[in-house]
Design a protein around this motif. Sequence first.
Motif, PDB file in Angstrom:
ATOM      1  N   LYS A   4       0.830  -1.205   0.000  1.00 43.81           N
ATOM      2  CA  LYS A   4       0.000   0.000   0.000  1.00 43.81           C
ATOM      3  C   LYS A   4       0.865   1.255   0.000  1.00 43.81           C
ATOM      4  N   ASP A 136      -6.633  -0.975   2.139  1.00 45.04           N
ATOM      5  CA  ASP A 136      -7.311  -2.080   1.469  1.00 45.04           C
ATOM      6  C   ASP A 136      -8.523  -2.501   2.294  1.00 45.04           C
ATOM      7  N   ASP A 242     -13.956  -3.010   6.341  1.00 46.68           N
ATOM      8  CA  ASP A 242     -12.604  -3.516   6.582  1.00 46.68           C
ATOM      9  C   ASP A 242     -12.556  -4.381   7.844  1.00 46.68           C
ATOM     10  N   ASN A 315      -9.731  -7.627   2.329  1.00 44.26           N
ATOM     11  CA  ASN A 315      -8.644  -6.777   1.829  1.00 44.26           C
ATOM     12  C   ASN A 315      -8.411  -6.942   0.328  1.00 44.26           C
ATOM     13  N   ARG A 318      -8.039  -1.951  -3.173  1.00 46.43           N
ATOM     14  CA  ARG A 318      -7.262  -0.787  -2.755  1.00 46.43           C
ATOM     15  C   ARG A 318      -8.103   0.471  -2.980  1.00 46.43           C
ATOM     16  N   ASP A 327      -7.351   1.220   9.088  1.00 50.65           N
ATOM     17  CA  ASP A 327      -7.035   0.213   8.070  1.00 50.65           C
ATOM     18  C   ASP A 327      -6.408  -0.995   8.745  1.00 50.65           C
TER      19      ASP A 327
END
Length: 328
Positions: A4, A136, A242, A315, A318, A327
Amino acid sequence: MRSKAELQSAIADGGRAVLVVNSRSRRGRHLYARAHRMLRESGLEFARVLPVTDPSRLRELFTEILAMEPDLVVVGGGDGTIAEAVGHLAHRDIALGVLPLGTTNNFARSLELPMDLKSAVRTLAVAAPGGGKVADVDVGWFTSTGDPQDDGSRDDREHIFANMVSLGVSVHVAEHVPHGLKRVLGRGAYALTAARLLPRHRAFTARVTVGGRTTELMTHQLNIANGAHHSGQRIARDASPDDRLLAVYRLGDERRLRLASATARHVLTGQWRSLKEDAFLTTAEVEIETDPPLRVDVDGEIRGRTPVSIRLRGNALRVIVPRTFVDT
């Protein structure tokens, strides 16, 4: 796949970016030119800019976009436009940037993005002070019976969804809400349409199977959420796209008045409720059958009928989110 941090660095250093705006969305037709200008002023330059007047062309356009191997694809529109983008960008080394230009903007709200254009643009400028970051998040995956988009090729991406699978009265509402009323009232158009349709709607029996255990219930509305918002309102304070969880919940039972009161509770108290309450069933996999068989709404689009199988893919996407987004 880059990390990331590596992808964020590439974007900040002027990596290849593409802008797609559904100029037929509720705010897209009014804000497209302004959004493009503001994005340029924030330091974002685009290799391609694609205003879309025919949403049915989105799939074709994304084939062209992916061939360009971009680092960032900024998409402006409502939940339907964003859902199309998610299907193409999941499991790829590309970040999705969201400009919330629709009516309810459920997915954008779940990402904790600001709803005003100026702040949304500031979040996308990851190289600037106050800019966002690459995170993600999870997506959902489903299979249903008689899905009109399942042509037998078993294209895995055709079955990815961003926010929610719904069964029941919301399907009828989505089909019958007048577009003109939606433009004028926004989310209020759905509530008025639901009030008109509910007296004639029949309850259904749902059999929800998780880990080999089946629960049977009656209701007018059943939702399976990957995101944290429904109809523009938070479903629970700890819900997140998430959290590696699907949240299964019904609104009321077989009595129509219970649906109305449960919907009101959802609107008024969702930000204080918890997924740990008995009203929610959380899981990574669920199978649902209904009696009678019902049409399945996936991110605002009819995708076959029950039985339906739903899975979580953690995940897998993106996205650009505010720095304050947790996150995991």
